[in-house]
Design a protein around this motif. Structure first.
Motif, PDB file in Angstrom:
ATOM      1  N   LEU A 174     -11.852   4.080  -0.503  1.00 43.31           N
ATOM      2  CA  LEU A 174     -10.616   4.859  -0.508  1.00 43.31           C
ATOM      3  C   LEU A 174     -10.480   5.654  -1.801  1.00 43.31           C
ATOM      4  CD1 LEU A 174      -8.068   2.336   1.028  1.00 43.31           C
ATOM      5  CD2 LEU A 174      -8.582   4.613   1.934  1.00 43.31           C
ATOM      6  N   CYS A 175     -10.733   4.987  -2.915  1.00 41.28           N
ATOM      7  CA  CYS A 175     -10.632   5.659  -4.211  1.00 41.28           C
ATOM      8  C   CYS A 175     -11.641   6.806  -4.320  1.00 41.28           C
ATOM      9  CB  CYS A 175     -10.842   4.666  -5.350  1.00 41.28           C
ATOM     10  SG  CYS A 175      -9.472   3.506  -5.543  1.00 41.28           S
ATOM     11  N   LEU A 216      -3.943  -1.773   6.463  1.00 41.09           N
ATOM     12  CA  LEU A 216      -3.220  -1.085   5.401  1.00 41.09           C
ATOM     13  C   LEU A 216      -1.762  -0.842   5.782  1.00 41.09           C
ATOM     14  CD1 LEU A 216      -5.990   1.495   4.496  1.00 41.09           C
ATOM     15  CD2 LEU A 216      -5.142  -0.298   2.984  1.00 41.09           C
ATOM     16  N   LEU A 261      -0.672   4.350  -1.550  1.00 38.31           N
ATOM     17  CA  LEU A 261      -1.713   5.008  -0.756  1.00 38.31           C
ATOM     18  C   LEU A 261      -1.130   6.127   0.082  1.00 38.31           C
ATOM     19  CD1 LEU A 261      -4.531   5.321   0.520  1.00 38.31           C
ATOM     20  CD2 LEU A 261      -3.869   3.528   2.144  1.00 38.31           C
ATOM     21  N   TYR A 290       0.802  -1.220   0.000  1.00 39.80           N
ATOM     22  CA  TYR A 290       0.000   0.000   0.000  1.00 39.80           C
ATOM     23  C   TYR A 290       0.840   1.277   0.000  1.00 39.80           C
ATOM     24  CZ  TYR A 290      -3.731  -3.259   0.966  1.00 39.80           C
ATOM     25  OH  TYR A 290      -4.597  -4.310   0.889  1.00 39.80           O
ATOM     26  N   LEU A 332     -11.419  -0.663  -0.811  1.00 38.09           N
ATOM     27  CA  LEU A 332     -10.632  -0.085  -1.903  1.00 38.09           C
ATOM     28  C   LEU A 332     -11.461   0.953  -2.663  1.00 38.09           C
ATOM     29  CD1 LEU A 332      -8.096   0.007  -3.666  1.00 38.09           C
ATOM     30  CD2 LEU A 332      -9.042  -1.930  -4.947  1.00 38.09           C
ATOM     31  N   ASP A 354      -3.378   4.118  -7.430  1.00 34.01           N
ATOM     32  CA  ASP A 354      -2.915   5.132  -6.493  1.00 34.01           C
ATOM     33  C   ASP A 354      -3.016   4.664  -5.042  1.00 34.01           C
ATOM     34  OD1 ASP A 354      -2.444   7.058  -8.541  1.00 34.01           O
ATOM     35  OD2 ASP A 354      -4.592   7.498  -8.572  1.00 34.01           O
ATOM     36  N   VAL A 355      -3.559   3.466  -4.845  1.00 35.21           N
ATOM     37  CA  VAL A 355      -3.748   2.917  -3.493  1.00 35.21           C
ATOM     38  C   VAL A 355      -2.849   1.714  -3.242  1.00 35.21           C
ATOM     39  CG1 VAL A 355      -5.414   1.837  -1.925  1.00 35.21           C
ATOM     40  CG2 VAL A 355      -6.128   3.754  -3.374  1.00 35.21           C
ATOM     41  N   THR A 362      -0.244   9.055  -2.043  1.00 32.84           N
ATOM     42  CA  THR A 362      -1.453   9.727  -2.499  1.00 32.84           C
ATOM     43  C   THR A 362      -2.053  10.560  -1.381  1.00 32.84           C
ATOM     44  OG1 THR A 362      -1.911   7.959  -4.087  1.00 32.84           O
ATOM     45  CG2 THR A 362      -3.766   9.371  -3.460  1.00 32.84           C
ATOM     46  N   CYS A 414      -9.127   9.008  -6.622  1.00 34.65           N
ATOM     47  CA  CYS A 414      -7.992   8.391  -7.289  1.00 34.65           C
ATOM     48  C   CYS A 414      -8.392   7.034  -7.867  1.00 34.65           C
ATOM     49  CB  CYS A 414      -6.827   8.245  -6.312  1.00 34.65           C
ATOM     50  SG  CYS A 414      -7.131   7.093  -4.950  1.00 34.65           S
TER      51      CYS A 414
END
Length: 67
Positions: free
Chosen positions: A49-50, A35, A7, A4, A46, A59-60, A10, A55
Motif C-alpha cells: 500500500l505504501c 481494511l 488510508l 485505517y 502495508l 498515512d495508512v 490518503t 506514502c
C-alpha cells in the motif's frame, strides 16, 4: 485497535479508488474488505500500500484506544 481512516484520506487525496486497488494494482477484494472493517493486514500488504500510494505507514493506519 488499528484504524485505517488515514488510508481512505490518503487515497482520496491521490484520487485512487478501491476499484483501482483491486483491478489495476492487484489487491484482493478480501484485503480491501479487511481494511474497511479495521481488521488486521500483513506487513507485506502495508508495504505494498505504501509503495503504490507513495506514502508512509502513518498515512495508512493509526492506533486508537477504542476496542
Amino acid at each position: 485497535m488499528i484504524c485505517y481512516d488515514p488510508l481512505w484520506k490518503t487515497m482520496e487525496s491521490k484520487n485512487i479508488t478501491t476499484y483501482t486497488l483491486i483491478y489495476k494494482l492487484g489487491f484482493s477484494p478480501q484485503k480491501i474488505q479487511n481494511l474497511k472493517h479495521n481488521k488486521s493486514i500483513t506487513i507485506y500488504t502495508l508495504e505494498k500500500l505504501c509503495r503504490v500510494l507513495r506514502c508512509t505507514p502513518n498515512d495508512v493506519l493509526k492506533f486508537t484506544d477504542e476496542k
